[in-house]
Design a protein around this motif. Sequence first.
Motif, PDB file in Angstrom:
ATOM      1  N   GLY A   8      22.199 -12.416 -21.308  1.00  0.00           N
ATOM      2  CA  GLY A   8      21.488 -11.306 -21.024  1.00  0.00           C
ATOM      3  C   GLY A   8      20.561 -11.388 -19.759  1.00  0.00           C
ATOM      4  N   ASP A   9      19.421 -10.521 -19.559  1.00  0.00           N
ATOM      5  CA  ASP A   9      18.816 -10.486 -18.422  1.00  0.00           C
ATOM      6  C   ASP A   9      18.079 -11.753 -18.169  1.00  0.00           C
ATOM      7  N   LEU A  10      18.112 -12.037 -16.846  1.00  0.00           N
ATOM      8  CA  LEU A  10      17.175 -13.320 -16.662  1.00  0.00           C
ATOM      9  C   LEU A  10      15.840 -13.064 -16.687  1.00  0.00           C
ATOM     10  N   PHE A  11      15.357 -11.793 -16.480  1.00  0.00           N
ATOM     11  CA  PHE A  11      13.878 -11.570 -16.828  1.00  0.00           C
ATOM     12  C   PHE A  11      13.622 -10.721 -17.912  1.00  0.00           C
ATOM     13  N   PRO A  12      12.393 -11.250 -18.647  1.00  0.00           N
ATOM     14  CA  PRO A  12      12.024 -10.839 -19.743  1.00  0.00           C
ATOM     15  C   PRO A  12      11.524  -9.116 -19.672  1.00  0.00           C
ATOM     16  N   HIS A  13      11.701  -8.369 -20.642  1.00  0.00           N
ATOM     17  CA  HIS A  13      11.090  -7.162 -20.617  1.00  0.00           C
ATOM     18  C   HIS A  13       9.851  -6.880 -21.290  1.00  0.00           C
ATOM     19  N   VAL A  14       9.078  -6.236 -20.570  1.00  0.00           N
ATOM     20  CA  VAL A  14       7.646  -5.916 -20.915  1.00  0.00           C
ATOM     21  C   VAL A  14       7.586  -4.571 -20.898  1.00  0.00           C
ATOM     22  N   VAL A  15       6.755  -3.812 -21.857  1.00  0.00           N
ATOM     23  CA  VAL A  15       6.310  -2.265 -22.146  1.00  0.00           C
ATOM     24  C   VAL A  15       4.904  -2.150 -21.862  1.00  0.00           C
ATOM     25  N   GLN A  16       4.582  -1.633 -20.943  1.00  0.00           N
ATOM     26  CA  GLN A  16       3.128  -1.277 -20.562  1.00  0.00           C
ATOM     27  C   GLN A  16       2.828   0.137 -21.232  1.00  0.00           C
ATOM     28  N   TRP A  17       1.939  -0.075 -22.357  1.00  0.00           N
ATOM     29  CA  TRP A  17       1.684   1.058 -22.955  1.00  0.00           C
ATOM     30  C   TRP A  17       0.108   0.974 -23.307  1.00  0.00           C
ATOM     31  N   GLY A  62      -2.602   0.597 -21.810  1.00  0.00           N
ATOM     32  CA  GLY A  62      -3.198  -0.498 -21.265  1.00  0.00           C
ATOM     33  C   GLY A  62      -2.880  -1.797 -21.442  1.00  0.00           C
ATOM     34  N   GLU A  63      -1.838  -1.949 -22.439  1.00  0.00           N
ATOM     35  CA  GLU A  63      -1.478  -3.397 -22.988  1.00  0.00           C
ATOM     36  C   GLU A  63      -0.170  -3.432 -22.354  1.00  0.00           C
ATOM     37  N   LEU A  64       0.086  -4.886 -22.313  1.00  0.00           N
ATOM     38  CA  LEU A  64       1.615  -5.290 -21.891  1.00  0.00           C
ATOM     39  C   LEU A  64       2.212  -5.848 -23.063  1.00  0.00           C
ATOM     40  N   TYR A  65       3.293  -5.440 -23.593  1.00  0.00           N
ATOM     41  CA  TYR A  65       3.946  -5.883 -24.799  1.00  0.00           C
ATOM     42  C   TYR A  65       5.356  -6.507 -24.402  1.00  0.00           C
ATOM     43  N   LEU A  66       5.495  -7.631 -24.799  1.00  0.00           N
ATOM     44  CA  LEU A  66       6.775  -8.490 -24.294  1.00  0.00           C
ATOM     45  C   LEU A  66       7.865  -8.005 -25.529  1.00  0.00           C
ATOM     46  N   GLU A  67       8.551  -7.302 -25.073  1.00  0.00           N
ATOM     47  CA  GLU A  67       9.710  -6.632 -25.984  1.00  0.00           C
ATOM     48  C   GLU A  67      11.004  -7.554 -26.205  1.00  0.00           C
ATOM     49  N   ASP A  68      11.343  -8.115 -24.886  1.00  0.00           N
ATOM     50  CA  ASP A  68      12.644  -9.083 -24.989  1.00  0.00           C
ATOM     51  C   ASP A  68      11.977 -10.481 -23.979  1.00  0.00           C
ATOM     52  N   GLY A  69      12.518 -11.484 -24.452  1.00  0.00           N
ATOM     53  CA  GLY A  69      12.323 -12.840 -23.480  1.00  0.00           C
ATOM     54  C   GLY A  69      11.163 -13.635 -23.985  1.00  0.00           C
ATOM     55  N   LEU A  70      10.795 -13.462 -25.341  1.00  0.00           N
ATOM     56  CA  LEU A  70       9.870 -14.396 -26.027  1.00  0.00           C
ATOM     57  C   LEU A  70      10.228 -15.874 -25.808  1.00  0.00           C
ATOM     58  N   HIS A  71      11.628 -16.198 -25.871  1.00  0.00           N
ATOM     59  CA  HIS A  71      11.580 -17.630 -25.657  1.00  0.00           C
ATOM     60  C   HIS A  71      11.727 -18.079 -24.074  1.00  0.00           C
ATOM     61  N   ARG A  72      12.000 -17.269 -23.234  1.00  0.00           N
ATOM     62  CA  ARG A  72      11.641 -17.551 -21.859  1.00  0.00           C
ATOM     63  C   ARG A  72      10.232 -17.674 -21.570  1.00  0.00           C
ATOM     64  N   ALA A  73       9.223 -16.838 -22.072  1.00  0.00           N
ATOM     65  CA  ALA A  73       7.853 -16.814 -21.867  1.00  0.00           C
ATOM     66  C   ALA A  73       7.468 -18.101 -22.558  1.00  0.00           C
ATOM     67  N   ILE A 114       4.840 -15.437 -15.482  1.00  0.00           N
ATOM     68  CA  ILE A 114       6.346 -15.271 -15.630  1.00  0.00           C
ATOM     69  C   ILE A 114       6.944 -13.959 -14.552  1.00  0.00           C
ATOM     70  N   HIS A 115       7.959 -13.673 -14.192  1.00  0.00           N
ATOM     71  CA  HIS A 115       8.783 -12.634 -13.497  1.00  0.00           C
ATOM     72  C   HIS A 115       9.144 -11.819 -14.691  1.00  0.00           C
ATOM     73  N   ALA A 116       8.813 -10.603 -14.892  1.00  0.00           N
ATOM     74  CA  ALA A 116       9.519  -9.710 -15.854  1.00  0.00           C
ATOM     75  C   ALA A 116       9.580  -8.288 -15.292  1.00  0.00           C
ATOM     76  N   ARG A 117      10.504  -7.592 -16.050  1.00  0.00           N
ATOM     77  CA  ARG A 117      10.599  -6.095 -15.704  1.00  0.00           C
ATOM     78  C   ARG A 117       9.545  -5.473 -16.582  1.00  0.00           C
ATOM     79  N   VAL A 118       9.098  -4.789 -16.107  1.00  0.00           N
ATOM     80  CA  VAL A 118       7.733  -4.034 -16.743  1.00  0.00           C
ATOM     81  C   VAL A 118       8.026  -2.399 -16.657  1.00  0.00           C
ATOM     82  N   LEU A 119       8.135  -1.877 -17.897  1.00  0.00           N
ATOM     83  CA  LEU A 119       8.304  -0.260 -18.082  1.00  0.00           C
ATOM     84  C   LEU A 119       7.277   0.238 -18.306  1.00  0.00           C
ATOM     85  N   VAL A 120       6.609   1.023 -17.682  1.00  0.00           N
ATOM     86  CA  VAL A 120       5.326   1.673 -17.785  1.00  0.00           C
ATOM     87  C   VAL A 120       5.699   2.860 -18.701  1.00  0.00           C
ATOM     88  N   LEU A 121       5.133   3.167 -19.677  1.00  0.00           N
ATOM     89  CA  LEU A 121       5.332   4.432 -20.702  1.00  0.00           C
ATOM     90  C   LEU A 121       3.890   5.074 -20.833  1.00  0.00           C
TER      91      LEU A 121
END
Length: 97
Positions: A56-65, A67-78, A89-96
């Motif tokens: 998978g991706d080395l970086f967790p996936h976070v969705v910003q929606w 005003g909150e940051l939701y950890l979508e993928d990468g819970l085990h890494r976090a 942590i370093h994560a990729r953040v998708l802003v919706l």
Amino acid sequence: MIFKAVRDGRPYPEHGYTLKQWAEIPPRQVSLNQLVTIKLEMALDRVLADDSTFYGDLFPHVVQWEGELYLEDGLHRALRAALQQRHQIHARVLVLS
């Protein structure tokens, strides 16, 4: 407390991003205590696995929606980062919007 909150499921709308689209988002630092997880449970073997990001991706996936940051993928890494006494942590953040 490690995370800001723990939820069961996504409160944000489906975004439809593919792994390729996620890979185009540059990673940034995120504090663990700002993250809201969207999974109530996880497998301990994934936290302890040495090769947990091999396919998978080395970086967790976070969705910003809303005003909150939701950890979508990468819970085990976090969680592994928290166990190592890291607060960010370093994560990729998708802003919706």
